[in-house]
Enzyme design. Structure first.
Site, PDB file in Angstrom:
ATOM      1  N   ALA A  75       0.818  -1.207   0.000  1.00 27.22           N
ATOM      2  CA  ALA A  75       0.000   0.000   0.000  1.00 27.22           C
ATOM      3  C   ALA A  75       0.853   1.259   0.000  1.00 27.22           C
ATOM      4  O   ALA A  75       0.462   2.285  -0.559  1.00 27.22           O
ATOM      5  CB  ALA A  75      -0.934  -0.002   1.209  1.00 27.22           C
ATOM      6  N   ASN A 144      -6.288   3.485  10.751  1.00 30.69           N
ATOM      7  CA  ASN A 144      -5.588   2.307  11.263  1.00 30.69           C
ATOM      8  C   ASN A 144      -5.373   2.322  12.769  1.00 30.69           C
ATOM      9  O   ASN A 144      -5.170   1.281  13.383  1.00 30.69           O
ATOM     10  CB  ASN A 144      -4.231   2.139  10.549  1.00 30.69           C
ATOM     11  N   SER A 192      -3.866  -3.437   0.614  1.00 32.14           N
ATOM     12  CA  SER A 192      -2.631  -4.129   0.991  1.00 32.14           C
ATOM     13  C   SER A 192      -2.972  -5.569   1.357  1.00 32.14           C
ATOM     14  O   SER A 192      -3.926  -5.810   2.102  1.00 32.14           O
ATOM     15  CB  SER A 192      -1.993  -3.418   2.190  1.00 32.14           C
ATOM     16  N   CYS A 317       4.385   1.834  11.924  1.00 32.91           N
ATOM     17  CA  CYS A 317       5.274   2.258  10.852  1.00 32.91           C
ATOM     18  C   CYS A 317       6.369   3.200  11.302  1.00 32.91           C
ATOM     19  O   CYS A 317       7.027   3.827  10.499  1.00 32.91           O
ATOM     20  CB  CYS A 317       4.452   2.873   9.744  1.00 32.91           C
TER      21      CYS A 317
END
Ligand code: PMP
Length: 376
Positions: A75, A144, A192, A317
């Site tokens: 993604a 998310n 993703s 991330c």
């Protein structure tokens, strides 16, 4: 014994465990030597498998006959491809986007978010008043960190009225909500594989009927000249199977709401000062994000990790760093809240027993630091 068998994995928004059916398909294809661009039999078989996956994913998002699916390495690449390659002069992204959207361009404008975790559509409308430049709006379907569902129908309505294109990062919506590209009316959509029981390193950008993108990786003419490079056959085939399974398992996913609600109810009983983010907004069933000032994220993460429980304090991330979440800050959370947050995300193989174990271990951690919490 696999390491995962000894652990309680409650971090599905970071990545989902591979589904066994996906693994079987991938293992077979890892031994397959065909390059999908080759003319011979093996090449043709590789091409067939990739096109099968493309059809499975098109069905998964009801892309329609005219849409184009461009496979990418994930993604992050798909988001970069559309943000850098849409050809738009103006790009508006929401404050709570994933870093692969937020950091793709330096010159982007930020759409604010309300304290309930929903983007401020009135502000978006105002930002586009009198707009006469080619414009792209990028708003994720589901956040998310909080699991809050974004009002994409309103975003599309504003975009159409103001003459802008819409991209949505649907990574965290996939498998959690039905996705219908044609009904949604967005121009670009990102997926993703590893958030739906597929492998890491595969994703795609879905382009609706009337749009295209300038490639960001040059080379051969794979993926209709929009993404050069030999396709990752095993990962793409695994992605296709994962998409098909995710569509079939959607009912099971909704059942996770009962487990998520139990976590929230129990933790609130134990620690009344706890705040759950976006609880009053529409959310997907698997996610809860909360903060408890006086209980730093590190303390919670380490205590749970020592008990064999895998959770996060927001997006995974930031390379292992425990950093205050940009999402919570955008929602107006205080430093103390942002620094004491924890995200639990359930998934296809989560069990009641794991949730019980989490609640028990979190309670033990809380009892050890209770005095600091009440002083905060
Ligand atoms: N967008 C969202 C909303 C995500 O949650 C993630 C994964 N953390 C990504 C994009 C990036 O996906 P990938 O790991 O496939 O690059």
């Amino acid at each position: 014994m696999l390491l995962t068998q000894k652990l309680t994995y409650l971090d599905h928004n970071a990545t989902t465990p591979l589904k066994p059916e996906v693994r079987d398909v991938m293992l077979r294809l890892l031994e397959f030597p065909g390059n999908a661009s080759a003319i011979h039999k093996l090449g043709r078989e590789a091409r067939r498998r990739i096109e099968e996956a493309r059809a499975q994913i098109a069905g998964f998002v009801n892309a329609g006959p005219k849409a184009v699916i461009v496979f990418t390495s994930g993604a992050t690449e798909a988001n970069n491809l559309v943000l850098k390659g849409s050809g738009c002069e103006r790009v508006l992204v929401s404050a709570i986007e994933h870093p692969s959207v937020l950091n793709a361009l330096a010159a982007r404008e930020i759409i604010p978010v309300l304290s309930n975790g929903v983007i401020d559509v009135a502000a978006l409308d105002q930002m586009l008043e009198g707009n006469d430049r080619a414009t792209l709006i990028s708003v994720m379907m589901v956040n998310n960190e909080t699991g809050v569902i974004q009002p994409l129908d309103k975003v599309v309505e504003i975009a159409k009225r103001r003459g802008a294109l819409v991209h949505t990062d649907a990574v965290q919506a996939a498998g959690r909500l039905p996705i219908d590209l044609q009904k949604l009316g967005v121009d670009y959509l990102t997926l993703s594989a590893h958030k739906i029981g597929g492998p890491q390193g595969a994703g795609c950008l879905v382009l609706s009927n009337c749009v295209s993108v300038t490639p960001q990786i040059s080379g051969g003419n794979q993926e209709k000249n929009m993404r050069a490079g030999t396709e990752n056959l095993a990962a793409i085939a695994g992605f296709g199977v994962a998409a098909e399974l995710a569509a079939r398992d959607m009912g099971g996913y909704q059942a996770l709401a009962a487990l998520r609600d139990r976590i929230e109810a129990e933790l609130k009983k134990i620690a009344p000062a706890i705040r759950f983010f976006g609880q009053e907004s529409p959310r997907v069933a698997n996610t809860t994000m909360f903060a408890l000032p006086g209980a730093p994220s590190e303390t919670q993460l380490i205590a749970l990790d020592m008990a064999g429980i895998c959770v996060s304090n927001g997006s995974a991330c930031s390379s292992g760093a425990v950093r205050a979440s940009h999402v919570l800050k955008a929602m107006g959370a205080s430093e103390a809240e942002a620094g004491s947050s924890l995200r639990i995300s359930l998934g296809w193989n989560s069990t009641e027993k794991e949730v019980d174990y989490f609640i028990q271990q979190w309670t033990e951690m809380y009892n050890r630091i209770k005095s600091r919490v009440s002083a905060a």
